[in-house]
Design a protein around this motif. Structure first.
Motif, short mmCIF file in Angstrom:
data_model
loop_
_atom_site.label_atom_id
_atom_site.label_comp_id
_atom_site.label_asym_id
_atom_site.label_seq_id
_atom_site.Cartn_x
_atom_site.Cartn_y
_atom_site.Cartn_z
N ASP A 12 -42.72 -28.49 5.20
CA ASP A 12 -41.54 -28.59 6.07
C ASP A 12 -40.26 -28.19 5.32
O ASP A 12 -39.99 -28.69 4.24
CB ASP A 12 -41.38 -30.01 6.60
N GLY A 13 -39.50 -27.28 5.92
CA GLY A 13 -38.23 -26.85 5.36
C GLY A 13 -38.31 -25.79 4.29
O GLY A 13 -37.30 -25.30 3.82
N CYS A 14 -39.51 -25.43 3.88
CA CYS A 14 -39.72 -24.46 2.80
C CYS A 14 -39.66 -23.04 3.34
O CYS A 14 -40.13 -22.76 4.44
CB CYS A 14 -41.07 -24.73 2.15
N SER A 15 -39.10 -22.13 2.55
CA SER A 15 -39.00 -20.73 2.98
C SER A 15 -40.25 -19.92 2.66
O SER A 15 -40.35 -18.76 3.04
CB SER A 15 -37.78 -20.06 2.33
N PHE A 19 -49.25 -19.26 4.05
CA PHE A 19 -50.23 -18.73 3.10
C PHE A 19 -49.77 -19.00 1.66
O PHE A 19 -50.54 -19.45 0.82
CB PHE A 19 -50.43 -17.22 3.31
N GLN A 20 -48.48 -18.74 1.37
CA GLN A 20 -47.95 -18.99 0.02
C GLN A 20 -47.98 -20.47 -0.32
O GLN A 20 -48.29 -20.86 -1.44
CB GLN A 20 -46.53 -18.43 -0.10
N CYS A 21 -47.66 -21.33 0.65
CA CYS A 21 -47.72 -22.78 0.43
C CYS A 21 -49.15 -23.22 0.13
O CYS A 21 -49.39 -24.04 -0.75
CB CYS A 21 -47.18 -23.54 1.64
N LEU A 38 -40.52 -30.86 0.25
CA LEU A 38 -39.30 -30.23 -0.22
C LEU A 38 -38.23 -31.29 -0.41
O LEU A 38 -37.85 -31.97 0.53
CB LEU A 38 -38.85 -29.19 0.81
N VAL A 39 -37.75 -31.45 -1.65
CA VAL A 39 -36.69 -32.42 -1.91
C VAL A 39 -35.35 -31.74 -2.17
O VAL A 39 -34.31 -32.38 -2.06
CB VAL A 39 -37.03 -33.38 -3.08
N TYR A 40 -35.38 -30.46 -2.53
CA TYR A 40 -34.14 -29.74 -2.81
C TYR A 40 -34.30 -28.28 -2.40
O TYR A 40 -35.32 -27.66 -2.65
CB TYR A 40 -33.80 -29.81 -4.30
N ARG A 41 -33.30 -27.78 -1.73
CA ARG A 41 -33.23 -26.35 -1.38
C ARG A 41 -31.77 -25.95 -1.51
O ARG A 41 -30.89 -26.52 -0.85
CB ARG A 41 -33.74 -26.12 0.04
#
Length: 100
Positions: A12-15, A19-21, A38-41
């Motif tokens: 969640d929230g990751c760019s 597939f990459q995750c 995701l804790v920081y972006r």
């Protein structure tokens, strides 16, 4: 059934793509059973070091992912970030780190 590397797994929230995750999770899995969150972006939380520290706090088992266009690289560390005594100081400590 598809090999684990090909299982789609979004964070969640990751760019990163699902597939990459999934590939990242499979890379980390031999060392530990983990769930990724995701804790920081930087684009969401701010790009200063203080922003990173505020979001990460005392979390351990950190994975840093840097994505630029189609390139993805990063590092993961077993421990959390240990701050130096002074804001301009350095802190050297032992931890397990992997680069990818």
């Amino acid at each position: 059934s598809l090999p684990p590397l090909y299982r789609l797994q979004a964070i969640d929230g990751c760019s990163l793509s699902p597939f990459q995750c999934g590939a990242l999770h499979q890379f980390l899995r031999p060392a530990t059973e983990c769930s990724l969150s995701l804790v920081y972006r930087a684009t969401r939380d701010g790009c200063r070091y203080a922003d990173l520290l505020r979001c990460v706090d005392d979390a351990k088992g950190l994975v840093f992912v840097i994505r630029k266009d189609e390139y993805v690289f990063g590092a993961c560390m077993a421990d959390g970030i240990k701050l130096p005594e002074t804001p301009t100081g350095k802190k050297k400590y032992e931890t397990i780190v992997w680069h990818f």
